[in-house]
Design an enzyme around this catalytic site. Structure first.
Site, PDB file in Angstrom:
ATOM      1  N   GLU A 297      -5.699  -5.136  10.725  1.00 44.45           N
ATOM      2  CA  GLU A 297      -4.737  -4.054  10.903  1.00 44.45           C
ATOM      3  C   GLU A 297      -5.053  -3.294  12.183  1.00 44.45           C
ATOM      4  O   GLU A 297      -5.862  -2.343  12.166  1.00 44.45           O
ATOM      5  CB  GLU A 297      -4.810  -3.087   9.723  1.00 44.45           C
TER       6      GLU A 297
ATOM      7  N   SER B  55       3.042  -2.004  10.516  1.00 46.54           N
ATOM      8  CA  SER B  55       4.486  -1.901  10.777  1.00 46.54           C
ATOM      9  C   SER B  55       5.260  -3.188  10.472  1.00 46.54           C
ATOM     10  O   SER B  55       6.214  -3.517  11.168  1.00 46.54           O
ATOM     11  CB  SER B  55       4.728  -1.468  12.227  1.00 46.54           C
TER      12      SER B  55
ATOM     13  N   GLY C 286       2.033   2.279  10.815  1.00 47.60           N
ATOM     14  CA  GLY C 286       2.888   3.408  10.478  1.00 47.60           C
ATOM     15  C   GLY C 286       3.748   3.953  11.598  1.00 47.60           C
ATOM     16  O   GLY C 286       4.141   5.115  11.550  1.00 47.60           O
TER      17      GLY C 286
ATOM     18  N   GLU D 298      -7.080   4.709   7.758  1.00 48.70           N
ATOM     19  CA  GLU D 298      -6.802   6.124   7.461  1.00 48.70           C
ATOM     20  C   GLU D 298      -8.014   6.768   6.795  1.00 48.70           C
ATOM     21  O   GLU D 298      -8.337   7.931   7.060  1.00 48.70           O
ATOM     22  CB  GLU D 298      -5.546   6.237   6.592  1.00 48.70           C
TER      23      GLU D 298
ATOM     24  N   LYS E 290       0.017   4.206  -0.383  1.00 48.98           N
ATOM     25  CA  LYS E 290      -0.706   5.385   0.122  1.00 48.98           C
ATOM     26  C   LYS E 290      -0.512   6.576  -0.839  1.00 48.98           C
ATOM     27  O   LYS E 290      -0.509   6.362  -2.047  1.00 48.98           O
ATOM     28  CB  LYS E 290      -0.263   5.700   1.556  1.00 48.98           C
TER      29      LYS E 290
ATOM     30  N   HIS F  55      -9.773   1.032   4.819  1.00 54.47           N
ATOM     31  CA  HIS F  55      -8.515   1.312   5.513  1.00 54.47           C
ATOM     32  C   HIS F  55      -8.759   2.309   6.653  1.00 54.47           C
ATOM     33  O   HIS F  55      -9.546   3.248   6.511  1.00 54.47           O
ATOM     34  CB  HIS F  55      -7.479   1.865   4.532  1.00 54.47           C
TER      35      HIS F  55
ATOM     36  N   ASN G 166       0.864  -1.187   0.000  1.00 53.30           N
ATOM     37  CA  ASN G 166       0.000   0.000   0.000  1.00 53.30           C
ATOM     38  C   ASN G 166       0.900   1.237   0.000  1.00 53.30           C
ATOM     39  O   ASN G 166       1.439   1.612   1.038  1.00 53.30           O
ATOM     40  CB  ASN G 166      -0.898  -0.035   1.248  1.00 53.30           C
TER      41      ASN G 166
END
Ligand code: PEP
Length: 235
Positions: free
Chosen positions: A161, A197, A167, A93, A10, A91, A8
Site C-alpha cells: 500500500e 485508491s 484515500g 494510518e 476503517k 496499516h 477495510n
C-alpha cells in the site's frame, strides 16, 4: 489460489444500524462471485453482529497479549472468538497517527499467527521516500522488521500500500506497481495484494496486468455497488 478482496471500513459507519445495512448490501452485491474470497474488516464493535456464510471477517488491528490489564485493547484470541479469520496489521494510518513502530507490529503479527489468524501485513513507502528513490529499501526494511523471528511466513499476506496512494483517488500506476510486486516476490514467497485508491475501473489491472493476488479496498468498500463491481470484475 482464490483471489482475495479485503474491505477495510476503517472508522465507519458510525451506527450499528448503518453497519448492518452496509453489510447486507455487500452480501447481496457479492453473493454470486466465484474464485474470490471476500473479507470484511469492520470496526471491532460490529464484528459480533455481522455474519454471512459467503463472507470472511477480519479485524483492523489487534493487541499482542492474549489477556490482562491492557485497557482498550482487543486480543487476537478475542478476534478469533468473534468469528474473524483475518486481521490487518501495520496499516499506514496506524503507523502515522498512532505511532505504531515496526517492533510493535512484529509483536502483533506473532500473536495473531499464534492463534491461527491470517495476517494482512501492510507495507508501503511515503511520497518523500519514493521521490528519493528509497522505495525498495523501505519495503525491505519493513518486511524484515515486521517478520523478524518468523521463520515460516505461511499465514501472512503482504498488502503493498503506497502511502501516497491511499484515500485520495490517486492509485499507483500499474507498471510501477508491477515492478514493486516483482521486487517483493523476490523477497518473500507468500500472497501479495495491492491497496491504494482501488475502484472498479482500475481493480482488474492490478490482478491481470500487474499480477497481484488480490486487493485491499478502503473508501470503495463503503459503497456496496462499487465494491460489488470490484469483486465481480476480478472474479
Ligand atoms: C486502505 O486504507 O487500506 C486503502 C486501501 O484505502 P483506499 O482504498 O481508500 O485508498
Amino acid at each position: 489460489m482464490n483471489k482475495l478482496v479485503i474491505a477495510n471500513w476503517k472508522c465507519n459507519p458510525t451506527t450499528l444500524k448503518e453497519a448492518k445495512k452496509l453489510f447486507k448490501s455487500i452480501v447481496k452485491e457479492t453473493k454470486d462471485t466465484k474464485n474470490t474470497e471476500v473479507v470484511i474488516c469492520p470496526p471491532a464493535i460490529y464484528l459480533l453482529s455481522l455474519k454471512d456464510k459467503n463472507i470472511k471477517m477480519g479485524g483492523q488491528d489487534c493487541f499482542w497479549e492474549e489477556r490482562g490489564a491492557y485497557t482498550g485493547e482487543i486480543s487476537p484470541k478475542m478476534l478469533k472468538d468473534a468469528g474473524c479469520s483475518y486481521v490487518i496489521l501495520g496499516h499506514s494510518e496506524r503507523r502515522k497517527i498512532l505511532d505504531e513502530t515496526d517492533e510493535v507490529i512484529n509483536k502483533k503479527i506473532k500473536a495473531a499467527l499464534a492463534v491461527g489468524l491470517t495476517v494482512v501485513f501492510c507495507i508501503g513507502e511515503t511520497v518523500a521516500e519514493r521521490m528519493t528513490g528509497q522505495t525498495e529499501q523501505i519495503l525491505e526494511n519493513k518486511l524484515r522488521a515486521g517478520l523478524n523471528g518468523i521463520i515460516n511466513p505461511q499465514g501472512v499476506i503482504i498488502a503493498y500500500e503506497p502511502v501516497w496512494a491511499i484515500g485520495n483517488g490517486n492509485p499507483c500506476d500499474i507498471g510501477s506497481s508491477r515492478e514493486t510486486l516483482e521486487f517483493l516476490r523476490e523477497k518473500i514467497n507468500t500472497p501479495i495484494i495491492y491497496g491504494g485508491s482501488v475502484d472498479s475501473q482500475c481493480a482488474i489491472s492490478y490482478i491481470n496486468e500487474a499480477g497481484f493476488d488480490g486487493l485491499l479496498v478502503g473508501a470503495a468498500s463503503l459503497l456496496p455497488e462499487e465494491f460489488g463491481m470490484i469483486v465481480k470484475t476480478i472474479s
